[in-house]
Design a protein around this motif. Structure first.
Motif, PDB file in Angstrom:
ATOM      1  N   ALA A   1       0.809  -1.221   0.000  1.00 12.72           N
ATOM      2  CA  ALA A   1       0.000   0.000   0.000  1.00 12.72           C
ATOM      3  C   ALA A   1       0.838   1.264   0.000  1.00 12.72           C
ATOM      4  O   ALA A   1       0.369   2.318  -0.425  1.00 12.72           O
ATOM      5  CB  ALA A   1      -0.935   0.001   1.208  1.00 12.72           C
ATOM      6  N   VAL A   2       2.073   1.185   0.462  1.00 14.65           N
ATOM      7  CA  VAL A   2       2.929   2.365   0.553  1.00 14.65           C
ATOM      8  C   VAL A   2       3.051   3.021  -0.814  1.00 14.65           C
ATOM      9  O   VAL A   2       3.262   2.350  -1.816  1.00 14.65           O
ATOM     10  CB  VAL A   2       4.325   1.984   1.095  1.00 14.65           C
ATOM     11  N   GLY A   3       2.892   4.354  -0.859  1.00 16.02           N
ATOM     12  CA  GLY A   3       3.055   5.079  -2.105  1.00 16.02           C
ATOM     13  C   GLY A   3       2.219   6.340  -2.148  1.00 16.02           C
ATOM     14  O   GLY A   3       1.536   6.698  -1.181  1.00 16.02           O
ATOM     15  N   VAL A   4       2.269   7.011  -3.280  1.00 13.51           N
ATOM     16  CA  VAL A   4       1.533   8.255  -3.505  1.00 13.51           C
ATOM     17  C   VAL A   4       0.343   7.949  -4.402  1.00 13.51           C
ATOM     18  O   VAL A   4       0.482   7.305  -5.436  1.00 13.51           O
ATOM     19  CB  VAL A   4       2.435   9.332  -4.142  1.00 13.51           C
ATOM     20  N   TYR A   5      -0.820   8.436  -3.994  1.00 11.02           N
ATOM     21  CA  TYR A   5      -2.076   8.207  -4.706  1.00 11.02           C
ATOM     22  C   TYR A   5      -2.662   9.548  -5.135  1.00 11.02           C
ATOM     23  O   TYR A   5      -2.585  10.530  -4.396  1.00 11.02           O
ATOM     24  CB  TYR A   5      -3.081   7.500  -3.800  1.00 11.02           C
ATOM     25  N   GLN A   6      -3.264   9.564  -6.333  1.00 14.77           N
ATOM     26  CA  GLN A   6      -3.939  10.755  -6.847  1.00 14.77           C
ATOM     27  C   GLN A   6      -5.445  10.514  -6.880  1.00 14.77           C
ATOM     28  O   GLN A   6      -5.894   9.415  -7.216  1.00 14.77           O
ATOM     29  CB  GLN A   6      -3.457  11.084  -8.261  1.00 14.77           C
ATOM     30  N   LEU A   7      -6.205  11.547  -6.561  1.00 13.81           N
ATOM     31  CA  LEU A   7      -7.663  11.485  -6.627  1.00 13.81           C
ATOM     32  C   LEU A   7      -8.080  11.332  -8.090  1.00 13.81           C
ATOM     33  O   LEU A   7      -7.702  12.135  -8.936  1.00 13.81           O
ATOM     34  CB  LEU A   7      -8.265  12.754  -6.038  1.00 13.81           C
ATOM     35  N   ILE A   8      -8.856  10.267  -8.392  1.00 14.90           N
ATOM     36  CA  ILE A   8      -9.305  10.049  -9.769  1.00 14.90           C
ATOM     37  C   ILE A   8     -10.825  10.137  -9.887  1.00 14.90           C
ATOM     38  O   ILE A   8     -11.346  10.259 -10.987  1.00 14.90           O
ATOM     39  CB  ILE A   8      -8.797   8.717 -10.344  1.00 14.90           C
TER      40      ILE A   8
END
Length: 157
Positions: free
Chosen positions: A35-42
């Motif tokens: 799950a570690v990481g950077v996520y963007q709102l889509i």
């Protein structure tokens, strides 16, 4: 002769015994590491659909008509997170009509997170938000009908 016949049987038994381990369960995935990481709102979904930009087309995904609506979620290795998003203003007009616009400034929060059984739990000083984890997609159902958002979806970059 009996001695020579028993050697192959003993060898087969010995190889079978040594070839088996006590833990035959399939390898479990470390959900947190994945799950570690950077996520963007889509997706930032609403109900009922609205014509946010006044072009005559309605949508349930605010991002399709309000490009200033952005969000970033950073899940760090140390099980802390940083969440930054554009403040969205929702004003009731009449019936099922709302005016939805960006406020022009970013909000942010931070806290701790954990993943267990496909659910991401993020806690800050205001409370806890739960996301379902499906590969690189995080989804939460945050509310019902306007003026609340129905759901948010983030994608790992």
């Amino acid at each position: 002769m009996k001695f020579y016949r028993s050697i192959p049987l003993c060898a087969i038994f010995l190889f079978t015994l040594l070839g088996c381990s006590k833990d035959e369960s399939p390898a479990t995935l470390d959900e947190s590491a994945m799950a570690v990481g950077v996520y963007q709102l889509i997706e930032l979904n609403i109900n009922p659909a609205q014509d946010i930009d006044g072009d005559g087309n309605t949508t349930t995904n605010v991002l399709t008509e309000l490009p200033c609506a952005t969000g970033t979620l950073n899940l760090k290795n140390d099980r802390t997170f940083e969440w930054t998003y554009e403040d969205i203003n929702i004003v009731f007009i009449t019936g099922d009509l709302y005016k939805i616009s960006c406020e022009g400034f970013q909000l942010s929060t931070s806290g701790v997170w954990q993943v267990k059984n496909g659910l991401l739990s993020m806690a800050d000083n205001l409370g806890t938000v739960i996301y379902s984890v499906n590969g690189n997609i995080l989804t939460t159902t945050t509310g019902g009908n306007l003026p609340e958002f129905k759901s948010r979806k983030y994608e790992k970059q």
